[in-house]
Design an enzyme around this catalytic site. Structure first.
Site, PDB file in Angstrom:
ATOM      1  N   LYS A   1      58.319  28.875  43.789  1.00 63.42           N
ATOM      2  CA  LYS A   1      57.679  29.431  42.596  1.00 63.42           C
ATOM      3  C   LYS A   1      56.177  29.113  42.641  1.00 63.42           C
ATOM      4  O   LYS A   1      55.824  28.120  43.280  1.00 63.42           O
ATOM      5  CB  LYS A   1      58.325  28.896  41.323  1.00 63.42           C
ATOM      6  CG  LYS A   1      58.098  27.404  41.050  1.00 63.42           C
ATOM      7  CD  LYS A   1      57.339  27.125  39.815  1.00 63.42           C
ATOM      8  CE  LYS A   1      56.089  26.385  40.085  1.00 63.42           C
ATOM      9  NZ  LYS A   1      55.456  25.674  39.038  1.00 63.42           N
TER      10      LYS A   1
ATOM     11  N   HIS B   1      63.051  24.128  41.397  1.00 63.80           N
ATOM     12  CA  HIS B   1      63.787  22.858  41.416  1.00 63.80           C
ATOM     13  C   HIS B   1      64.337  22.460  40.046  1.00 63.80           C
ATOM     14  O   HIS B   1      65.187  21.592  39.969  1.00 63.80           O
ATOM     15  CB  HIS B   1      62.918  21.747  42.022  1.00 63.80           C
ATOM     16  CG  HIS B   1      61.852  21.217  41.117  1.00 63.80           C
ATOM     17  ND1 HIS B   1      60.716  21.932  40.812  1.00 63.80           N
ATOM     18  CD2 HIS B   1      61.742  20.047  40.435  1.00 63.80           C
ATOM     19  CE1 HIS B   1      59.965  21.211  39.992  1.00 63.80           C
ATOM     20  NE2 HIS B   1      60.561  20.069  39.752  1.00 63.80           N
TER      21      HIS B   1
ATOM     22  N   LYS C   1      67.877  20.063  38.449  1.00 61.96           N
ATOM     23  CA  LYS C   1      67.757  18.840  37.635  1.00 61.96           C
ATOM     24  C   LYS C   1      69.105  18.519  36.994  1.00 61.96           C
ATOM     25  O   LYS C   1      69.776  19.417  36.476  1.00 61.96           O
ATOM     26  CB  LYS C   1      66.692  19.038  36.540  1.00 61.96           C
ATOM     27  CG  LYS C   1      65.265  18.883  37.085  1.00 61.96           C
ATOM     28  CD  LYS C   1      64.279  18.833  35.938  1.00 61.96           C
ATOM     29  CE  LYS C   1      62.858  18.794  36.436  1.00 61.96           C
ATOM     30  NZ  LYS C   1      62.364  17.458  36.722  1.00 61.96           N
TER      31      LYS C   1
ATOM     32  N   GLU D   1      53.857  16.311  30.092  1.00 65.19           N
ATOM     33  CA  GLU D   1      53.670  15.397  31.218  1.00 65.19           C
ATOM     34  C   GLU D   1      52.484  14.480  30.940  1.00 65.19           C
ATOM     35  O   GLU D   1      51.488  14.896  30.335  1.00 65.19           O
ATOM     36  CB  GLU D   1      53.390  16.176  32.495  1.00 65.19           C
ATOM     37  CG  GLU D   1      54.565  17.029  32.946  1.00 65.19           C
ATOM     38  CD  GLU D   1      54.263  17.729  34.251  1.00 65.19           C
ATOM     39  OE1 GLU D   1      54.673  17.218  35.296  1.00 65.19           O
ATOM     40  OE2 GLU D   1      53.622  18.781  34.223  1.00 65.19           O
TER      41      GLU D   1
ATOM     42  N   HIS E   1      60.032  27.568  35.204  1.00 65.52           N
ATOM     43  CA  HIS E   1      60.977  26.498  34.879  1.00 65.52           C
ATOM     44  C   HIS E   1      61.601  26.607  33.479  1.00 65.52           C
ATOM     45  O   HIS E   1      62.810  26.599  33.322  1.00 65.52           O
ATOM     46  CB  HIS E   1      60.280  25.145  34.959  1.00 65.52           C
ATOM     47  CG  HIS E   1      59.687  24.832  36.300  1.00 65.52           C
ATOM     48  ND1 HIS E   1      60.307  25.132  37.485  1.00 65.52           N
ATOM     49  CD2 HIS E   1      58.529  24.219  36.644  1.00 65.52           C
ATOM     50  CE1 HIS E   1      59.565  24.701  38.495  1.00 65.52           C
ATOM     51  NE2 HIS E   1      58.475  24.162  38.014  1.00 65.52           N
TER      52      HIS E   1
HETATM   53  C1  BG6 Z   1      56.078  21.797  39.344  1.00 61.52           C
HETATM   54  C2  BG6 Z   1      54.763  22.096  38.683  1.00 61.52           C
HETATM   55  O1  BG6 Z   1      56.731  22.977  39.690  1.00 61.52           O
HETATM   56  O2  BG6 Z   1      56.865  21.031  38.448  1.00 61.52           O
HETATM   57  C3  BG6 Z   1      54.051  20.813  38.334  1.00 61.52           C
HETATM   58  O3  BG6 Z   1      53.953  22.882  39.570  1.00 61.52           O
HETATM   59  C4  BG6 Z   1      54.925  19.930  37.494  1.00 61.52           C
HETATM   60  O4  BG6 Z   1      52.813  21.086  37.684  1.00 61.52           O
HETATM   61  C5  BG6 Z   1      56.310  19.767  38.119  1.00 61.52           C
HETATM   62  O5  BG6 Z   1      54.304  18.662  37.377  1.00 61.52           O
HETATM   63  C6  BG6 Z   1      57.255  19.069  37.152  1.00 61.52           C
HETATM   64  O6  BG6 Z   1      58.471  18.832  37.727  1.00 61.52           O
HETATM   65  P1  BG6 Z   1      58.971  17.346  38.017  1.00 61.52           P
HETATM   66  O7  BG6 Z   1      60.367  17.543  38.419  1.00 61.52           O
HETATM   67  O8  BG6 Z   1      58.100  16.824  39.093  1.00 61.52           O
HETATM   68  O9  BG6 Z   1      58.799  16.556  36.782  1.00 61.52           O
END
Ligand code: BG6
Length: 465
Positions: free
Chosen positions: A138, A168, A172, A206, A230
């Site tokens: 993505k 991904h 999760k 985040e 996502h």
């Molecule tokens: C990614 C984004 O796909 O997912 C990032 O590009 C983001 O910006 C991340 O931080 C978050 O996923 P995870 O699983 O690392 O918390």
């Protein structure tokens, strides 16, 4: 997922295009290490490829570093890994690369979307090995039109089951737990409708800032980086109708159906908010203003916090707002799905009412669930108060990346994003992007380490925290 697994055989060789890049070392190889070190790991030939010169030895030590102390077959795979210098956009180079591979091959495009698209175009002129699988990261395309174009091109190269659009979030553990929670319990699924639910909030805040990713992020922004892919998939699993099985056809079909019914609450895209962080501290970490980060072009007016309210036009969900929010450099890394329930139709007269609505909070990190329960046990029996039922889902054996890679290596597309789903996700956010381009929604600011712009106030779902 078992039926589609039986239909296809596993992958013998994994080729990573863009092996020298950040994505490969930060996410892909550690995810592969987690898979190879698990009970689902099995031997494979790993081939890294990029434009730059690198010896097999150098590539192997990069792989070993990313695998860390992963056990199982990880060590053997790293020791046997190969590196091939090639231009991923050259048909000739790709043909030579594929000719040197054994067995069933997966070609993983760990490349920016535009380069991945150019590489697919080059691939269209190459004779491809039987059973070849393509894995694309993505964001899939850079907008609806480019995603559509890429899908049409891929259709001419191979069947949809052999195209993996990797997201991904579908790996999760909490996201996967949504399926069991909703469809293997009588208790929750019957609550998931407009009759009982007042609103749904899907929040992925985040504490991380830009982390040196300006080249990609400054063009994407929070809406495209997180919500367009996502969080819309999380919405799909939260709101979809019960599928008759968890095969790739049924599960992805149900996800596509609910996304087709999803649109911005205000059709012109103004049911949205955006903001960008200014200098501040997240915990002890000092962050510069986003616009001062290396590689950022202030004139791009890229948002680092995005919020969109959506409607799902189905009998089940009509009238229930779904608010999706994600941002960087926030003080609290809140990552959860909050289902706020309607008040009971009538609280028996004489009970002292509770002060807020009941919620079901499904947390992504750590993977837990909380259900509010009004009780009148302790003290005054007519004083209703909140108790919380807590459950720890526990983490899966594999990391999220490991999980989606496992499915890829087993040739099972269940946890990959189907082509039409990728296009729907772009369609849903298009009016919002258009409204932002026209400045119909202001670009607010918030201090790094804060909860977001002060004028946004406390979010309604935060009541139960
Ligand atoms: C990614 C984004 O796909 O997912 C990032 O590009 C983001 O910006 C991340 O931080 C978050 O996923 P995870 O699983 O690392 O918390």
């Amino acid at each position: 997922m078992a039926d589609s697994r039986a239909r296809t055989s596993g992958i013998d060789t994994l080729v990573i295009l863009g092996a020298g890049g950040d994505l490969t070392s930060r996410l892909l190889l550690p995810g592969l290490g987690s898979l190879l070190g698990s009970s689902r790991g099995r031997p494979l030939q790993l081939v890294g490829s990029d434009r730059g010169e690198l010896s097999d030895r150098e590539f192997r030590s990069k792989v070993r570093a990313a695998f860390g102390d992963a056990g199982g077959v990880a060590r053997t795979v790293a020791d046997r890994a190969r590196y091939v210098q090639a231009d991923a956009t050259s048909g000739e180079d790709l043909a030579a690369l594929l000719a040197g591979c054994e067995g069933r091959v997966a070609l993983y495009f760990a490349l920016p979307p535009a380069v991945a698209a150019a590489s697919c175009r080059a691939l269209a002129g190459v004779e491809l090995p039987e059973g070849l699988v393509l894995a694309l990261e993505k964001p899939f395309g850079t907008d609806g039109a480019s995603a559509r174009k890429l899908n049409r091109l891929l259709q001419t190269i191979m069947p949809e089951e052999q195209v993996f659009r990797v997201d991904h979030f579908l790996g999760k553990s909490t996201v996967l737990n949504l399926l069991g929670l909703r469809f293997a319990n009588r208790l929750f699924e019957s609550l998931f409708s407009a009759q009982h639910v007042e609103r749904v909030d899907i929040v992925f805040d985040e504490t991380l800032g830009l982390e040196g990713r300006a080249g990609y992020y400054d063009k994407a922004g929070a809406l495209v980086d997180m919500i367009q892919s996502h969080l819309l998939l999380v919405l799909a699993l939260t709101a979809m109708e019960p599928p008759s099985s968890v095969s790739s056809e049924d599960l992805r079909g149900a996800m596509a159906q609910v996304l087709r019914a999803t649109r911005p609450w205000a059709k012109n895209g103004t049911s949205s908010r955006r903001a960008r962080y200014t200098a501040g501290s997240v915990g002890r970490r000092k962050l510069p203003a986003y616009v001062k980060e290396k590689g950022v072009v202030a004139g791009n007016r890229t948002e680092t916090l995005a919020e969109v309210t959506l409607a799902v036009d189905t009998w089940r969900w009509a009238g229930v707002p779904f608010r999706l929010r994600s941002g960087k450099a926030l003080g609290d890394g809140r990552q959860e799905i909050v289902i706020t329930l309607r008040d009971v139709p009538h609280l028996p007269t004489g009970f002292h009412a509770v002060d807020r609505p009941a919620q079901i909070r499904i947390r992504l990190k750590p993977s837990t669930m909380e259900v509010d329960l009004a009780t009148n046990g302790s003290g005054d029996p007519f004083d209703v108060e909140w108790d919380v039922l807590r459950h720890d889902f526990g983490e899966n054996e594999l990391s999220a990346y490991g999980e989606v890679l496992a499915e890829l290596m087993e040739g099972d597309p269940t946890l990959s994003v189907r082509g039409d789903v990728a296009e729907e996700c772009w369609r849903i956010v298009a009016p919002v992007l258009a409204a932002w381009r026209k400045d119909a929604v202001p670009l607010d600011s918030y201090k790094a380490g804060s909860a977001g712009p002060s004028r946004w106030g406390t979010p309604p779902e935060a009541a139960g925290r």
